[in-house]
Structure formats: structure tokens, C-alpha cells
Motif scaffolding. Structure first.
Motif, PDB file in Angstrom:
ATOM      1  N   UNK A   1       0.897  -1.134  -0.092  1.00  0.00           N
ATOM      2  CA  UNK A   1       0.107   0.003   0.054  1.00  0.00           C
ATOM      3  C   UNK A   1       0.952   1.200  -0.033  1.00  0.00           C
ATOM      4  N   UNK A   2       2.220   1.199  -0.152  1.00  0.00           N
ATOM      5  CA  UNK A   2       2.999   2.457  -0.062  1.00  0.00           C
ATOM      6  C   UNK A   2       2.591   3.423  -1.038  1.00  0.00           C
ATOM      7  N   UNK A   3       1.920   2.891  -2.190  1.00  0.00           N
ATOM      8  CA  UNK A   3       1.769   4.154  -3.333  1.00  0.00           C
ATOM      9  C   UNK A   3       0.402   4.540  -3.380  1.00  0.00           C
TER      10      UNK A   3
ATOM     11  N   UNK B   1       3.574   2.997  10.731  1.00  0.00           N
ATOM     12  CA  UNK B   1       4.919   2.840   9.869  1.00  0.00           C
ATOM     13  C   UNK B   1       4.451   2.417   8.513  1.00  0.00           C
ATOM     14  N   UNK B   2       5.117   3.189   7.771  1.00  0.00           N
ATOM     15  CA  UNK B   2       4.713   2.598   6.218  1.00  0.00           C
ATOM     16  C   UNK B   2       6.112   1.863   5.820  1.00  0.00           C
TER      17      UNK B   2
ATOM     18  N   UNK C   1      11.462   5.471  -2.663  1.00  0.00           N
ATOM     19  CA  UNK C   1      12.079   6.686  -3.175  1.00  0.00           C
ATOM     20  C   UNK C   1      11.771   7.859  -2.250  1.00  0.00           C
ATOM     21  N   UNK C   2      12.384   8.892  -2.692  1.00  0.00           N
ATOM     22  CA  UNK C   2      12.118  10.190  -1.868  1.00  0.00           C
ATOM     23  C   UNK C   2      10.788  10.597  -2.057  1.00  0.00           C
ATOM     24  N   UNK C   3      10.175  10.273  -3.377  1.00  0.00           N
ATOM     25  CA  UNK C   3       8.813  10.840  -3.546  1.00  0.00           C
ATOM     26  C   UNK C   3       7.709  10.056  -2.446  1.00  0.00           C
ATOM     27  N   UNK C   4       7.828   8.956  -2.460  1.00  0.00           N
ATOM     28  CA  UNK C   4       7.359   7.931  -1.394  1.00  0.00           C
ATOM     29  C   UNK C   4       7.271   8.352  -0.107  1.00  0.00           C
ATOM     30  N   UNK C   5       8.567   8.618   0.275  1.00  0.00           N
ATOM     31  CA  UNK C   5       8.770   9.050   1.675  1.00  0.00           C
ATOM     32  C   UNK C   5       7.951  10.460   1.945  1.00  0.00           C
ATOM     33  N   UNK C   6       7.829  11.428   1.218  1.00  0.00           N
ATOM     34  CA  UNK C   6       7.331  12.688   1.207  1.00  0.00           C
ATOM     35  C   UNK C   6       5.953  12.465   1.330  1.00  0.00           C
ATOM     36  N   UNK C   7       5.300  11.402   0.416  1.00  0.00           N
ATOM     37  CA  UNK C   7       4.023  11.372   0.405  1.00  0.00           C
ATOM     38  C   UNK C   7       3.291  10.815   1.474  1.00  0.00           C
ATOM     39  N   UNK C   8       3.946   9.694   2.279  1.00  0.00           N
ATOM     40  CA  UNK C   8       3.668   9.184   3.576  1.00  0.00           C
ATOM     41  C   UNK C   8       3.548   9.961   4.797  1.00  0.00           C
ATOM     42  N   UNK C   9       4.832  11.022   4.547  1.00  0.00           N
ATOM     43  CA  UNK C   9       4.963  12.028   5.560  1.00  0.00           C
ATOM     44  C   UNK C   9       3.721  12.923   5.516  1.00  0.00           C
TER      45      UNK C   9
ATOM     46  N   UNK D   1       1.734   9.524   8.313  1.00  0.00           N
ATOM     47  CA  UNK D   1       2.596   8.354   9.101  1.00  0.00           C
ATOM     48  C   UNK D   1       3.566   9.013   9.948  1.00  0.00           C
ATOM     49  N   UNK D   2       3.728   8.069  10.876  1.00  0.00           N
ATOM     50  CA  UNK D   2       4.776   8.684  11.962  1.00  0.00           C
ATOM     51  C   UNK D   2       6.034   8.090  11.906  1.00  0.00           C
ATOM     52  N   UNK D   3       6.416   6.952  11.013  1.00  0.00           N
ATOM     53  CA  UNK D   3       7.623   6.316  11.240  1.00  0.00           C
ATOM     54  C   UNK D   3       7.561   5.827   9.501  1.00  0.00           C
ATOM     55  N   UNK D   4       8.831   5.528   9.029  1.00  0.00           N
ATOM     56  CA  UNK D   4       8.811   4.839   7.772  1.00  0.00           C
ATOM     57  C   UNK D   4       9.967   3.856   7.821  1.00  0.00           C
ATOM     58  N   UNK D   5       9.972   2.887   6.766  1.00  0.00           N
ATOM     59  CA  UNK D   5      11.149   1.852   6.700  1.00  0.00           C
ATOM     60  C   UNK D   5      11.106   1.341   5.280  1.00  0.00           C
TER      61      UNK D   5
END
Length: 442
Positions: A369-371, A391-392, A397-405, A409-413
């Protein structure tokens, strides 16, 4: 073969076991008689070769658990009558034990005719049963082996029919499969994998790799997830998906899981506080009731505070409790300060229900579901309303990180933030994150 009306009449009649039958419950041949008749059919000089069908009733245990063993016996009797009704006079139906049946086709008349019989049995055995006034539903998985191509002796033919049965179960049950040579090769490879896996822990072949987990609010490292790796001698790195399900199936996951907990706790104790280590726990680890004590011993041996250990469970651990007291064990772990997270959120059937059934510290959104912005947004909002971190996973990718932020979302992996790495690489990673922050860590 008899038509459906004949099958129904046969099911309703109070037919006594045939005199030649040895199975007292169903009136069918038993395992000994079936093998004798198979041997005789193989020895007949004028026969093209018999066909063997091995049959397992799917979901039979659920009937036993829900309605009781006497009701299960009634269902087995009805299944036996259905089997007999669908065969020719020269064929043999047998109950090998439990919910295992077999059919011997004396003169199969070719592969297509055997396939027609197998399809008929799958359909016939899956029809509803009326058991002591209640409707019961089971299905059937069937494996087929044909002589002489698949074997010319009883042991070989039965073994290969069993491999075909295993194939049917693995493909989703409620179907039939013919034996094929690749099934034998696959079984031999699995056996070799099993033998190697049983020796892996005492030989010290396991290792843990760690993947960073990032706090998106503070832009800092929050901890690492411990991931099991097996370096098999002469083979190399074995993917976890290839051996962890096998370890669960053959009962090794408890010992392996205890080793993972001890090792992860010991290695995390050397990290600067408050970095946390996350460890995956399989549903089978709840079965013997020792998980709480295993965790307590691991924390004590490493002098690691409970709040620096997080256990990741899937919802199947709650759905498949089986009387193991899973919820009670989770409560005891929470009382020790250990954090509990719900892993792979969104891939099961009852995620919302399970999320509300226990005060999880974190919910991990499955990488699939990352995208999907709508799913990430909804889960992040739900987690926030329940006081849980989200946590996602699978951020690449940097774009995914910015989207979930942006979605809360509070955390990422994920690989963008760091691939799983040996424990020896972690000090440099910890320093790098501390010096440069999340945006530059990759």
C-alpha cells in the motif's frame, strides 16, 4: 458412475458395512486391504495398470471442533457412501484413517477418464452434509498416480499419489492433481532443505540483519527491525520466504524464534538509548505458552529495558488462537513494558477488528500500500485516533517518503532509508543518521 439421485439415496440409507470391509466406521476397505488390492492389480498380467486416488477432506477438523467427534463420524460415514456410489463394481474405495480416503481404479480407461472420476469426487464430496440436524460443509483435495508410468509397485505409486495430493492442497484445496516428475524433484529439494534447516541452529548458520526505522516527526532514527538470515553451507543465502514457513510447519520456529529474541536483545543493548529493536513473532510461538518467559529471560540476559523491545505480530496470531491464550500472553508482555505492533496491516480479513481488540503500540502498513495514498491516509488517521504510531513499509523513493509523511504516518521503513545490514554495520549507520538526518541517510 451413479448419478446424484443415487448418491443421495445411498447417503440416506442405513447401509451396513460390507462383509469384506475392514474399516468399522465407514464399511470401506482399510489401509491393509487397499494395499493388498493395489498389489494384486499391479501384478495382474493383462491389466494396463491401476490408478490410485488419495483423498483428504478439507476443513474436516472445523466440523469436529464445532459439532463434536460423533458428528464428525457421521460425516465420514456419509463421505464413504458418496465415494462408493461414484465408483464401478470393480473399483475399491478405502478409508486409510482419520479423514483420509483412497480409491483404486482397476481399469482406468485412460487419463481423461481418471480426470473425470476425480472431478466428480471433488464435486460430490463438497456437497452439503446434513449431520444431526445441522448443515456441514467440507471439501476434498485429491492426488492421482497412474501405473505403470508413475510407478509399478504399491509404495512408489502411493508415494507419488501423495505428492500429487500435496500439490492440490498447496494450490488452494478443493481440486485434484496428477503426479508429475517435477513434484518428485520438488519433494527431494524440500527434504534436503528440511534436513539442512534442522541442523542450521546448532551449527550456528543463522544471523540477524537489521533494517532502519525512521521517526518522521523528529527526522531521527527510532530503531531497527531484526530480520533472520540463513547462510546455508555450499548454497549461500537462503531467502526467508523459502525457509521460515517450513520452520513453522515442522515445529522449529519456537527454537529459532527464541534464538532471534536472545540475539536481538543482546545486540540492541549495545545501541544508544532509546533505540528500539523490533522482532517478528510467528503465531506458532504462542502455542507452548513460553513466549513471555522467553522474552523475560532475553531482556534480563541482555540488561535491555522492556520498552526497547518491540514484538511484531500478524493478525493471524489472534485469529488462530487455538486456545493458546494469545491475548493473555500479549497483555503480560505489555505489563513488562514490551511494545507490541500489528504487522502487515491491510493484508488480512479482519484488520480493523483486530486493531481494536488490543492496545497496539504501532500498526505497520504493508508495503503493497506504499503508493496508495487513500489507504495510507486512512490508516494513519485511524492509528492517531487510537493512540498508535503508524509505520509505512516498502519506502523505496524520496517521493514515496514525502507522500507518506504528508499523509500523517509517524514512521517509515524501506530500501530508500536503508537495506537490512549485519550488526557490525550499525554503529556507522547510527552515527550517520545522527549527523545528517533522514533526508540524507540513504
Amino acid at each position: 458412475m451413479a448419478d446424484s439421485n443415487t448418491a443421495r439415496r445411498d447417503e440416506l440409507c442405513a447401509e451396513c458395512p460390507a462383509r469384506s470391509a475392514a474399516d468399522p466406521l465407514t464399511g470401506l476397505a482399510d489401509r491393509r486391504q487397499f494395499r493388498e488390492r493395489l498389489a494384486a492389480a499391479l501384478a495382474a498380467p493383462d491389466a494396463d495398470g491401476p490408478g490410485v486416488l488419495l483423498i483428504d477432506l478439507d476443513r474436516f477438523k472445523a466440523v469436529n471442533d464445532a459439532l463434536g467427534h460423533p458428528a464428525g463420524d457421521v460425516l465420514l460415514q456419509a463421505a464413504g457412501r458418496r465415494l462408493r456410489s461414484a465408483l464401478r463394481p470393480g473399483d475399491t474405495a478405502a478409508r486409510l484413517g482419520g479423514d483420509e480416503f483412497a480409491v483404486l481404479l482397476g481399469r482406468p480407461d485412460g487419463r481423461e477418464a481418471v480426470a473425470a472420476v476425480a472431478a466428480r469426487l471433488v464435486e460430490l464430496l463438497a456437497r452439503p452434509y446434513v449431520v444431526r440436524g445441522q448443515v456441514a460443509m467440507v471439501g476434498a483435495s485429491i492426488g492421482v498416480a497412474l501405473a505403470p508410468g508413475d510407478g509399478t509397485d504399491p509404495d512408489t505409486l502411493l508415494s507419488r499419489a501423495d505428492l500429487a495430493l500435496y500439490q492440490s492442497k498447496g494450490q488452494g484445496r478443493g481440486r485434484f492433481s496428477f503426479f508429475a516428475p517435477e513434484l518428485q524433484a520438488r519433494a527431494e529439494a524440500r527434504r534436503a532443505l528440511e534436513l539442512g534447516l534442522r541442523a542450521a541452529l546448532p551449527r550456528g548458520e543463522f544471523a540477524l540483519h537489521y533494517q532502519p526505522q525512521l521517526d518522521l516527526g523528529t527526522q531521527s532514527l527510532s530503531g531497527f527491525e531484526a530480520l533472520l538470515r540463513w547462510h546455508r553451507p555450499g548454497i549461500g543465502l537462503v531467502p526467508p520466504g523459502a525457509f521460515i514457513p517450513l520452520a513453522e510447519e515442522i515445529g522449529l520456529i519456537g527454537g529459532i524464534g527464541a534464538w532471534v529474541l536472545r540475539t536481538a536483545a543482546a545486540e540492541a543493548a549495545g545501541w544508544p538509548a532509546p533505540l528500539c529493536v523490533a522482532v517478528n513473532v510467528a503465531p506458532q510461538q504462542f502455542q507452548d505458552g513460553r513466549l513471555v518467559e522467553t522474552v523475560r529471560e532475553a531482556l534480563a540476559a541482555a540488561a535491555l529495558p522492556g520498552d526497547r523491545l518491540e514484538l511484531e505480530i500478524t493478525e493471524s496470531a489472534l485469529l488462530e488462537d487455538g486456545g493458546w491464550g494469545t491475548m493473555g500472553q500479549l497483555q503480560a508482555l505489555k505489563a513488562m513494558g514490551v511494545r507490541i505492533s500489528l504487522d502487515d496491516f491491510g493484508t488480512g480479513y479482519s484488520s480493523l477488528t483486530q486493531l481494536r481488540s488490543f492496545p497496539f503500540d504501532r500498526v505497520k502498513i504493508d508495503r503493497s500500500f506504499a503508493d496508495d495514498a487513500a489507504v495510507v491516509r486512512a490508516v494513519a488517521a485511524l492509528g492517531a485516533s487510537l493512540g498508535m504510531r503508524t509505520t509505512a513499509e516498502g519506502i523505496e523513493t524520496a517521493a514515496q517518503l514525502e507522500r507518506i509523511r504528508a499523509e500523517g504516518c509517524t514512521e517509515a521503513q524501506g530500501y530508500w532509508l536503508g537495506r537490512p545490514m549485519p550488526a557490525g554495520d550499525l554503529p556507522a549507520v547510527i552515527r550517520r543518521f545522527g549527523d545528517r538526518g533522514v533526508g540524507e541517510a540513504a
